[in-house]
Scaffold this motif. Structure first.
Motif, mmCIF file in Angstrom:
data_model
loop_
_atom_site.group_PDB
_atom_site.id
_atom_site.type_symbol
_atom_site.label_atom_id
_atom_site.label_comp_id
_atom_site.label_asym_id
_atom_site.label_seq_id
_atom_site.Cartn_x
_atom_site.Cartn_y
_atom_site.Cartn_z
ATOM 1 N N ASP A 1 -1.011 -3.682 10.366
ATOM 2 C CA ASP A 1 -0.310 -4.999 10.361
ATOM 3 C C ASP A 1 0.780 -5.058 9.748
ATOM 4 O O ASP A 1 1.394 -6.336 9.300
ATOM 5 C CB ASP A 1 -1.409 -6.169 10.062
ATOM 6 N N ASP A 2 1.321 -4.014 8.934
ATOM 7 C CA ASP A 2 2.426 -4.278 8.173
ATOM 8 C C ASP A 2 3.159 -2.902 8.407
ATOM 9 O O ASP A 2 3.403 -2.095 7.585
ATOM 10 C CB ASP A 2 1.915 -4.334 6.595
ATOM 11 N N PRO A 3 4.329 -2.860 9.276
ATOM 12 C CA PRO A 3 5.038 -1.666 9.463
ATOM 13 C C PRO A 3 6.014 -1.389 8.415
ATOM 14 O O PRO A 3 6.509 -0.054 8.313
ATOM 15 C CB PRO A 3 6.132 -2.152 10.798
ATOM 16 N N ALA A 4 6.318 -2.257 7.458
ATOM 17 C CA ALA A 4 7.222 -1.861 6.425
ATOM 18 C C ALA A 4 6.215 -1.134 5.123
ATOM 19 O O ALA A 4 6.737 -0.620 4.553
ATOM 20 C CB ALA A 4 7.695 -3.142 5.628
ATOM 21 N N HIS B 1 5.342 9.824 10.797
ATOM 22 C CA HIS B 1 5.787 8.609 10.071
ATOM 23 C C HIS B 1 4.705 7.571 10.746
ATOM 24 O O HIS B 1 4.476 7.358 11.708
ATOM 25 C CB HIS B 1 7.199 8.457 10.372
ATOM 26 N N GLY B 2 3.916 7.182 9.522
ATOM 27 C CA GLY B 2 3.056 6.203 9.890
ATOM 28 C C GLY B 2 3.043 4.775 9.137
ATOM 29 O O GLY B 2 4.005 4.921 8.192
ATOM 30 N N MET C 1 0.601 -1.048 -0.088
ATOM 31 C CA MET C 1 0.084 -0.091 0.062
ATOM 32 C C MET C 1 0.811 1.172 -0.097
ATOM 33 O O MET C 1 1.890 1.309 0.575
ATOM 34 C CB MET C 1 -0.995 -0.090 1.319
ATOM 35 N N SER C 2 0.477 2.373 -0.565
ATOM 36 C CA SER C 2 1.161 3.542 -0.722
ATOM 37 C C SER C 2 0.245 4.782 -0.493
ATOM 38 O O SER C 2 0.161 5.481 -1.422
ATOM 39 C CB SER C 2 1.894 3.483 -1.918
ATOM 40 N N ALA C 3 -0.615 4.481 0.461
ATOM 41 C CA ALA C 3 -1.552 5.335 0.640
ATOM 42 C C ALA C 3 -1.429 6.490 1.816
ATOM 43 O O ALA C 3 -0.770 5.983 2.753
ATOM 44 C CB ALA C 3 -2.978 4.538 1.062
ATOM 45 N N ARG D 1 -1.015 2.295 17.440
ATOM 46 C CA ARG D 1 -0.511 1.409 16.674
ATOM 47 C C ARG D 1 0.120 1.663 15.384
ATOM 48 O O ARG D 1 0.804 0.713 14.639
ATOM 49 C CB ARG D 1 -1.640 0.039 16.571
ATOM 50 N N THR D 2 -0.180 2.584 14.650
ATOM 51 C CA THR D 2 0.259 3.199 13.363
ATOM 52 C C THR D 2 1.250 4.361 13.197
ATOM 53 O O THR D 2 1.609 4.567 12.254
ATOM 54 C CB THR D 2 -0.614 3.158 12.478
#
Length: 177
Positions: free
Chosen positions: A44-47, A39-40, A1-3, A128-129
């Motif tokens: 479920d995917d910190p990468a 920075h977010g 994702m790049s949103a 969490r994000t």
């Protein structure tokens, strides 16, 4: 994702879902003309991460200005700001946290002398994000390889610093991810 996230790192404030979400964002500059970005990442995917301006959805009968100041305080702890004009407006649509978000975003200029940040007002999803905050120079932003929203932020910031705020808000290209 790049949103781009809708709240500090996600659209946690829009529990009802659907429709065009009204959002106020803040282009916060310090005395050295550095911009504060958060920075977010996807929950479920910190990468799957990106940088973005503080801001979020209007609540109840809030004005855009009230929402901008409230969101800035919640996401950064910074309350001593001089809120300026609306610089840009943008429509965007993106997936985040398992749903699609459609937003009408207003970007306000603000200045502060405080550079220390805190995140005491984050929602559970935001905690969490949101991975942190950073002050960026225009040069650093232009050289960044990370994803930044809005996508043309480096050029927009350079124009703002060189020419000052526009006479009326500039409508940015719609971004759909």
């Amino acid at each position: 994702m790049s949103a781009e996230p809708a709240e500090p790192a996600g659209p946690a404030g829009d529990a009802h879902g659907g429709g065009l979400r009204k959002v106020a964002r803040v282009v916060l500059l310090d005395p050295e003309d550095r911009i504060l970005l958060l920075h977010g990442h996807e929950p479920d995917d910190p990468a799957d991460d990106w940088w973005f301006t503080p801001g979020g959805g209007l609540e109840g009968t809030e004005t855009h200005e009230e929402a901008a100041l409230r969101e800035l305080a919640e996401e950064t702890g910074i309350t001593d700001v001089e809120l300026g004009p609306v610089l840009w407006r943008r429509r965007c649509s993106f997936p985040f946290a398992g749903r699609r978000w459609d937003q009408d975003e207003w970007y306000y200029l603000a200045r502060t002398s405080r550079t220390a940040t805190g995140t005491l007002g984050l929602t559970e999803l935001e905690r969490r994000t949101v991975a942190g905050a950073r002050w960026w120079t225009c040069r650093e932003l232009a050289r960044a390889r990370e994803t930044v929203y809005p996508t043309r932020l480096a050029g927009l910031l350079r124009t703002l610093l060189d020419e000052g705020p526009p006479a009326r808000p500039v409508t940015l290209d719609t971004e759909i991810v």
